[in-house]
Design a protein around this motif. Structure first.
Motif, PDB file in Angstrom:
ATOM      1  N   THR A  36     -11.268  -2.155   5.050  1.00  0.00           N
ATOM      2  CA  THR A  36     -11.554  -1.247   3.948  1.00  0.00           C
ATOM      3  C   THR A  36     -10.450  -0.196   3.913  1.00  0.00           C
ATOM      4  OG1 THR A  36     -13.360  -0.051   2.874  1.00  0.00           O
ATOM      5  CG2 THR A  36     -13.029   0.415   5.201  1.00  0.00           C
ATOM      6  N   ARG A  37     -10.329   0.486   2.792  1.00  0.00           N
ATOM      7  CA  ARG A  37      -9.238   1.460   2.648  1.00  0.00           C
ATOM      8  C   ARG A  37      -9.780   2.779   2.123  1.00  0.00           C
ATOM      9  NH1 ARG A  37      -3.802  -0.463   1.293  1.00  0.00           N
ATOM     10  NH2 ARG A  37      -4.786  -2.170   0.167  1.00  0.00           N
ATOM     11  N   ILE A  38      -9.412   3.867   2.824  1.00  0.00           N
ATOM     12  CA  ILE A  38      -9.729   5.210   2.335  1.00  0.00           C
ATOM     13  C   ILE A  38      -8.382   5.884   2.101  1.00  0.00           C
ATOM     14  CG2 ILE A  38     -10.875   7.406   2.834  1.00  0.00           C
ATOM     15  CD1 ILE A  38     -12.921   5.247   2.972  1.00  0.00           C
ATOM     16  N   GLY A  39      -8.047   6.141   0.858  1.00  0.00           N
ATOM     17  CA  GLY A  39      -6.726   6.694   0.562  1.00  0.00           C
ATOM     18  C   GLY A  39      -5.662   5.719   1.039  1.00  0.00           C
ATOM     19  N   ASP A  40      -4.751   6.209   1.910  1.00  0.00           N
ATOM     20  CA  ASP A  40      -3.686   5.340   2.428  1.00  0.00           C
ATOM     21  C   ASP A  40      -4.085   4.679   3.739  1.00  0.00           C
ATOM     22  OD1 ASP A  40      -2.090   5.973   0.321  1.00  0.00           O
ATOM     23  OD2 ASP A  40      -1.030   7.601   1.368  1.00  0.00           O
ATOM     24  N   ARG A  69     -17.076   2.708  13.730  1.00  0.00           N
ATOM     25  CA  ARG A  69     -16.340   3.586  12.808  1.00  0.00           C
ATOM     26  C   ARG A  69     -16.371   2.999  11.407  1.00  0.00           C
ATOM     27  NH1 ARG A  69     -11.394   6.183  12.880  1.00  0.00           N
ATOM     28  NH2 ARG A  69     -10.262   4.236  13.244  1.00  0.00           N
ATOM     29  N   MET A  70     -16.437   1.684  11.334  1.00  0.00           N
ATOM     30  CA  MET A  70     -16.471   1.019  10.034  1.00  0.00           C
ATOM     31  C   MET A  70     -17.685   1.431   9.206  1.00  0.00           C
ATOM     32  SD  MET A  70     -15.210  -0.944   7.843  1.00  0.00           S
ATOM     33  CE  MET A  70     -13.956  -2.072   8.388  1.00  0.00           C
ATOM     34  N   HIS A  71     -18.783   1.771   9.881  1.00  0.00           N
ATOM     35  CA  HIS A  71     -20.054   1.977   9.182  1.00  0.00           C
ATOM     36  C   HIS A  71     -19.972   3.074   8.113  1.00  0.00           C
ATOM     37  CE1 HIS A  71     -24.337   3.362   8.927  1.00  0.00           C
ATOM     38  NE2 HIS A  71     -24.437   2.104   8.582  1.00  0.00           N
ATOM     39  N   PRO A  72     -19.485   4.290   8.443  1.00  0.00           N
ATOM     40  CA  PRO A  72     -19.368   5.283   7.358  1.00  0.00           C
ATOM     41  C   PRO A  72     -18.205   4.968   6.421  1.00  0.00           C
ATOM     42  CG  PRO A  72     -18.582   6.209   9.455  1.00  0.00           C
ATOM     43  CD  PRO A  72     -19.182   4.877   9.775  1.00  0.00           C
ATOM     44  N   LEU A  73     -17.144   4.361   6.966  1.00  0.00           N
ATOM     45  CA  LEU A  73     -15.936   4.167   6.148  1.00  0.00           C
ATOM     46  C   LEU A  73     -16.186   3.185   5.003  1.00  0.00           C
ATOM     47  CD1 LEU A  73     -13.200   4.049   8.950  1.00  0.00           C
ATOM     48  CD2 LEU A  73     -13.807   5.947   7.429  1.00  0.00           C
ATOM     49  N   ILE A  74     -16.898   2.106   5.297  1.00  0.00           N
ATOM     50  CA  ILE A  74     -17.118   1.081   4.269  1.00  0.00           C
ATOM     51  C   ILE A  74     -17.980   1.654   3.134  1.00  0.00           C
ATOM     52  CG2 ILE A  74     -19.201   0.005   5.237  1.00  0.00           C
ATOM     53  CD1 ILE A  74     -17.906  -2.733   4.722  1.00  0.00           C
ATOM     54  N   PHE A 110      -0.737  -5.665   5.201  1.00  0.00           N
ATOM     55  CA  PHE A 110      -1.885  -5.651   4.285  1.00  0.00           C
ATOM     56  C   PHE A 110      -1.373  -5.719   2.854  1.00  0.00           C
ATOM     57  CE2 PHE A 110      -3.195  -3.071   7.978  1.00  0.00           C
ATOM     58  CZ  PHE A 110      -4.311  -3.793   8.383  1.00  0.00           C
ATOM     59  N   SER A 111      -2.211  -6.253   1.966  1.00  0.00           N
ATOM     60  CA  SER A 111      -1.871  -6.234   0.541  1.00  0.00           C
ATOM     61  C   SER A 111      -1.695  -4.785   0.106  1.00  0.00           C
ATOM     62  CB  SER A 111      -3.000  -6.890  -0.257  1.00  0.00           C
ATOM     63  OG  SER A 111      -4.223  -6.225   0.034  1.00  0.00           O
ATOM     64  N   GLU A 112      -0.830  -4.584  -0.878  1.00  0.00           N
ATOM     65  CA  GLU A 112      -0.525  -3.197  -1.263  1.00  0.00           C
ATOM     66  C   GLU A 112      -1.039  -2.822  -2.644  1.00  0.00           C
ATOM     67  OE1 GLU A 112       3.641  -2.837  -0.579  1.00  0.00           O
ATOM     68  OE2 GLU A 112       3.361  -2.712   1.593  1.00  0.00           O
ATOM     69  N   ASP A 113      -1.780  -3.720  -3.282  1.00  0.00           N
ATOM     70  CA  ASP A 113      -2.326  -3.353  -4.601  1.00  0.00           C
ATOM     71  C   ASP A 113      -3.536  -2.427  -4.402  1.00  0.00           C
ATOM     72  OD1 ASP A 113      -4.222  -5.043  -3.640  1.00  0.00           O
ATOM     73  OD2 ASP A 113      -4.051  -6.557  -5.188  1.00  0.00           O
ATOM     74  N   ASP A 114      -4.263  -2.153  -5.480  1.00  0.00           N
ATOM     75  CA  ASP A 114      -5.351  -1.178  -5.406  1.00  0.00           C
ATOM     76  C   ASP A 114      -6.627  -1.715  -4.744  1.00  0.00           C
ATOM     77  OD1 ASP A 114      -3.895   0.747  -6.574  1.00  0.00           O
ATOM     78  OD2 ASP A 114      -4.693   0.461  -8.607  1.00  0.00           O
ATOM     79  N   GLY A 115      -6.704  -3.034  -4.609  1.00  0.00           N
ATOM     80  CA  GLY A 115      -7.944  -3.630  -4.109  1.00  0.00           C
ATOM     81  C   GLY A 115      -8.131  -3.414  -2.619  1.00  0.00           C
ATOM     82  N   ALA A 116      -9.277  -3.849  -2.109  1.00  0.00           N
ATOM     83  CA  ALA A 116      -9.543  -3.758  -0.668  1.00  0.00           C
ATOM     84  C   ALA A 116      -8.452  -4.521   0.082  1.00  0.00           C
ATOM     85  CB  ALA A 116     -10.919  -4.351  -0.370  1.00  0.00           C
ATOM     86  N   PRO A 117      -8.073  -4.023   1.266  1.00  0.00           N
ATOM     87  CA  PRO A 117      -6.896  -4.562   1.947  1.00  0.00           C
ATOM     88  C   PRO A 117      -7.092  -5.989   2.476  1.00  0.00           C
ATOM     89  CG  PRO A 117      -7.887  -2.782   3.226  1.00  0.00           C
ATOM     90  CD  PRO A 117      -8.660  -2.862   1.962  1.00  0.00           C
ATOM     91  N   ILE A 118      -6.185  -6.844   2.074  1.00  0.00           N
ATOM     92  CA  ILE A 118      -6.155  -8.226   2.539  1.00  0.00           C
ATOM     93  C   ILE A 118      -5.167  -8.305   3.699  1.00  0.00           C
ATOM     94  CG2 ILE A 118      -5.394 -10.556   1.873  1.00  0.00           C
ATOM     95  CD1 ILE A 118      -7.946  -9.525   0.433  1.00  0.00           C
ATOM     96  N   ILE A 119      -5.540  -8.977   4.782  1.00  0.00           N
ATOM     97  CA  ILE A 119      -4.583  -9.209   5.876  1.00  0.00           C
ATOM     98  C   ILE A 119      -3.739 -10.413   5.488  1.00  0.00           C
ATOM     99  CG2 ILE A 119      -4.300  -9.791   8.311  1.00  0.00           C
ATOM    100  CD1 ILE A 119      -6.928  -8.365   8.886  1.00  0.00           C
TER     101      ILE A 119
END
Ligand code: FAD
Length: 197
Positions: A36-40, A69-74, A110-119
């Motif tokens: 998941t991505r929060i900002g950068d 840590r993933m729990h609040p971030l997602i 990771f993918s750099e577009d706006d979507g959720a990060p793809i490995i």
């Protein structure tokens, strides 16, 4: 009809949680990294509690430990990706399960577009938006609505987790590049390194 969450009476068998882990570990799974991505900032977590849920609408489930840590971030991000690992990505799995691996840090993209990060380089990835959160004991059941699908190298084999360790599929050579269907193709089986010395 209103939706009632029915509860069944609890009988309290005394089951050792370690024994539960040992036995449930005999259910072989693939290995994913949920990202998941929060900002950068990208955050990833190895997870094998993944399953598809529904075709209409397209839904999947991942179960996230409430202490992770993933729990609040997602929840903050509202979107996530599930990256299916191939057999060459064991170090990626270890890295995102709390054992940082130098080899991974150097090569991870990771993918750099706006979507959720793809490995980049995963077997396949599914992007999702959170559809519903359902309490599941010490985990949260995260139901994701599928928003995009990415498929990597179709000939690649999955990384498998079984009995508390990493495994890989053994496919006899002539079947190697046909799409293996474990129900129809007897040549596909889980390969146990222990059995083969
Ligand atoms: P952390 O432990 O802080 O982070 C996870 C790791 O990922 C850290 O080592 C961190 O350095 C690394 N990392 C995070 N983001 C990045 C980045 N952008 N670049 C490089 N490295 C990064 N837990 C569940 O809740 N559900 C499951 O289904 C589940 N299945 C598992 C299956 C397997 C096979 C394994 C080995 C573990 C599983 N776990 C599962 C446990 C879970 O992966 C670990 O507890 C994990 O450490 C929890 O991550 P966290 O979000 O708390 O963050």
């Amino acid at each position: 009809m209103p939706h009632h969450r029915r509860r069944w009476p609890v009988t309290e068998p005394v089951i050792d949680p370690r024994e539960f882990r040992r036995v449930s570990g005999l259910f072989a799974t693939g290995v994913t990294v949920v990202t998941t991505r929060i900002g950068d900032n990208v955050h990833g977590m190895t997870a094998n509690a993944f399953t598809t849920l529904s075709l209409d609408p397209l839904l999947v489930i991942v179960c996230i430990d409430r202490r992770a840590r993933m729990h609040p971030l997602i929840q903050e991000a509202g979107t996530f990706a599930v990256n299916f690992l191939h057999e060459g990505q064991e170090a990626v799995s270890r890295n995102f399960a709390g054992q940082p691996q130098e080899s991974v840090a150097d090569s991870l993209r990771f993918s750099e577009d706006d979507g959720a990060p793809i490995i980049i380089g995963s077997l396949a990835s599914i992007r999702c938006a959170i559809h519903e959160l359902i309490p599941g004991g010490d985990h949260e059941i995260v139901v994701g609505r599928v928003t995009a699908l990415m498929c990597g190298d179709v000939g690649a084999h999955p990384l498998i987790y079984f009995g508390g360790g990493y495994r890989r599929l053994l496919v006899e050579s002539e079947a190697r590049h046909s799409a293996p269907d474990p129900f129809l193709n007897r040549k596909v089986r889980v390969y146990h390194e222990e059995w083969h010395g």
